[in-house]
Design an enzyme around this catalytic site. Structure first.
Site, PDB file in Angstrom:
ATOM      1  N   HIS A  13       1.101  -1.243   0.041  1.00  0.00           N
ATOM      2  CA  HIS A  13       0.127  -0.016   0.040  1.00  0.00           C
ATOM      3  C   HIS A  13       0.770   1.370  -0.017  1.00  0.00           C
ATOM      4  CE1 HIS A  13      -2.913  -2.809   2.269  1.00  0.00           C
ATOM      5  NE2 HIS A  13      -3.732  -2.403   1.266  1.00  0.00           N
ATOM      6  N   LYS A  53     -17.401  -7.789   6.418  1.00  0.00           N
ATOM      7  CA  LYS A  53     -16.081  -8.273   6.160  1.00  0.00           C
ATOM      8  C   LYS A  53     -15.373  -8.537   7.486  1.00  0.00           C
ATOM      9  CE  LYS A  53     -12.800  -7.295   2.470  1.00  0.00           C
ATOM     10  NZ  LYS A  53     -12.390  -6.140   1.521  1.00  0.00           N
ATOM     11  N   ARG A  92      -2.336  -5.824  -8.501  1.00  0.00           N
ATOM     12  CA  ARG A  92      -1.245  -6.699  -8.252  1.00  0.00           C
ATOM     13  C   ARG A  92      -1.337  -7.649  -9.462  1.00  0.00           C
ATOM     14  NH1 ARG A  92      -2.929  -7.725  -2.344  1.00  0.00           N
ATOM     15  NH2 ARG A  92      -4.606  -7.062  -3.638  1.00  0.00           N
ATOM     16  N   SER A 139      -2.622  -7.817   2.468  1.00  0.00           N
ATOM     17  CA  SER A 139      -2.414  -7.807   4.039  1.00  0.00           C
ATOM     18  C   SER A 139      -2.927  -9.363   4.597  1.00  0.00           C
ATOM     19  CB  SER A 139      -4.063  -6.956   4.401  1.00  0.00           C
ATOM     20  OG  SER A 139      -3.678  -5.685   3.930  1.00  0.00           O
TER      21      SER A 139
HETATM   22  P1  ADP Z   1      -9.583  -4.163  -0.335  1.00  0.00           P
HETATM   23  O1  ADP Z   1     -10.299  -5.028   0.824  1.00  0.00           O
HETATM   24  O2  ADP Z   1     -10.601  -3.005  -0.594  1.00  0.00           O
HETATM   25  O3  ADP Z   1      -9.261  -4.815  -1.512  1.00  0.00           O
HETATM   26  P2  ADP Z   1      -6.994  -3.669   0.756  1.00  0.00           P
HETATM   27  O4  ADP Z   1      -6.440  -2.940   1.660  1.00  0.00           O
HETATM   28  O5  ADP Z   1      -6.712  -5.114   0.591  1.00  0.00           O
HETATM   29  O6  ADP Z   1      -8.412  -3.101   0.274  1.00  0.00           O
HETATM   30  O7  ADP Z   1      -6.516  -3.106  -0.743  1.00  0.00           O
HETATM   31  C1  ADP Z   1      -6.540  -1.802  -0.992  1.00  0.00           C
HETATM   32  C2  ADP Z   1      -6.098  -1.270  -2.486  1.00  0.00           C
HETATM   33  O8  ADP Z   1      -4.710  -1.632  -2.455  1.00  0.00           O
HETATM   34  C3  ADP Z   1      -6.536  -2.217  -3.347  1.00  0.00           C
HETATM   35  O9  ADP Z   1      -6.769  -1.511  -4.536  1.00  0.00           O
HETATM   36  C4  ADP Z   1      -5.506  -3.292  -3.441  1.00  0.00           C
HETATM   37  O10 ADP Z   1      -5.715  -3.896  -4.892  1.00  0.00           O
HETATM   38  C5  ADP Z   1      -4.234  -2.431  -3.387  1.00  0.00           C
HETATM   39  N1  ADP Z   1      -3.156  -3.158  -2.984  1.00  0.00           N
HETATM   40  C6  ADP Z   1      -3.108  -4.015  -1.809  1.00  0.00           C
HETATM   41  N2  ADP Z   1      -1.937  -4.590  -1.665  1.00  0.00           N
HETATM   42  C7  ADP Z   1      -1.085  -3.977  -2.711  1.00  0.00           C
HETATM   43  C8  ADP Z   1       0.256  -4.365  -3.154  1.00  0.00           C
HETATM   44  N3  ADP Z   1       0.947  -5.106  -2.674  1.00  0.00           N
HETATM   45  N4  ADP Z   1       0.664  -3.518  -4.383  1.00  0.00           N
HETATM   46  C9  ADP Z   1      -0.232  -2.619  -4.908  1.00  0.00           C
HETATM   47  N5  ADP Z   1      -1.578  -2.591  -4.536  1.00  0.00           N
HETATM   48  C10 ADP Z   1      -1.819  -3.196  -3.304  1.00  0.00           C
END
Ligand code: ADP
Length: 165
Positions: free
Chosen positions: A20, A44, A93, A131
């Site tokens: 992130h 969730k 990703r 995450s």
């Molecule tokens: P959600 O539950 O909405 O997917 P996340 O917290 O998992 O929320 O992710 C928020 C955003 O960050 C999403 O667009 C996700 O694809 C992106 N994201 C998460 N991890 C990475 C990463 N390692 N590299 C790039 N983008 C990421």
């Protein structure tokens, strides 16, 4: 600040990872300000409460006035509209992210055509970081120090009752 200078980066951030943060740092080359916002989804199940996640976000960006942290309930497009942003930022990703993100982006555009979703491709060093897998590794007492900021690593160890790094 409104208009093109501001973007909303929504997500669960359960917890925030270096993936992130990589997206956020790179987005700040394009946008003057970012709101990193926790989308509260009661359906969730999360490891960290909204307050804990907000604290971790706040700690990550406390020295950068360009980044605001927040949380919201309801539609992301409505939230973006309230903040005055015209752009929703998402990270991509693998191909696996694509279909879901395409659906969301199209639905959001239908709901509120003035707001655009912008995707940034993850850097190769964070390609595998989510995450979810960070939590899994932490719960199995693996080393997560290169995957999350130090204060998040501490919070994860505490959650899982792990005393040594
Ligand atoms: P959600 O539950 O909405 O997917 P996340 O917290 O998992 O929320 O992710 C928020 C955003 O960050 C999403 O667009 C996700 O694809 C992106 N994201 C998460 N991890 C990475 C990463 N390692 N590299 C790039 N983008 C990421």
């Amino acid at each position: 600040m409104t208009g093109t200078g501001l973007a909303v980066y929504p997500g669960s951030f359960d917890p925030i990872t270096n993936g992130h943060i990589g997206i956020i740092r790179r987005a700040l080359v394009v946008f003057d300000k970012l709101v990193v916002a926790i989308a509260i989804n009661v359906r969730k199940k999360t490891l960290f409460t909204v307050e804990e996640r907000l604290d971790m976000l706040g700690e990550s960006f406390k020295n950068d006035a360009r980044i605001k942290v927040d949380s919201f309930k309801g539609l992301t497009v409505e939230y973006a509209r309230r903040t005055g942003a015209r752009t929703i930022l998402r990270g991509l990703r693998a191909v696996a992210d694509f279909e879901y993100e395409l659906q969301m982006a199209n639905m959001n555009r239908k709901l509120y055509p003035d707001i655009e979703t912008l995707f940034m491709m993850t850097g190769e060093e964070f390609f595998f970081v989510s995450s979810r897998n960070v939590k899994e590794i932490a719960s199995l007492e693996g080393n997560i120090d290169s995957l999350v900021p130090p204060h998040v690593a501490v919070a994860l160890r505490k959650k899982y009752g792990i005393t040594s790094p």
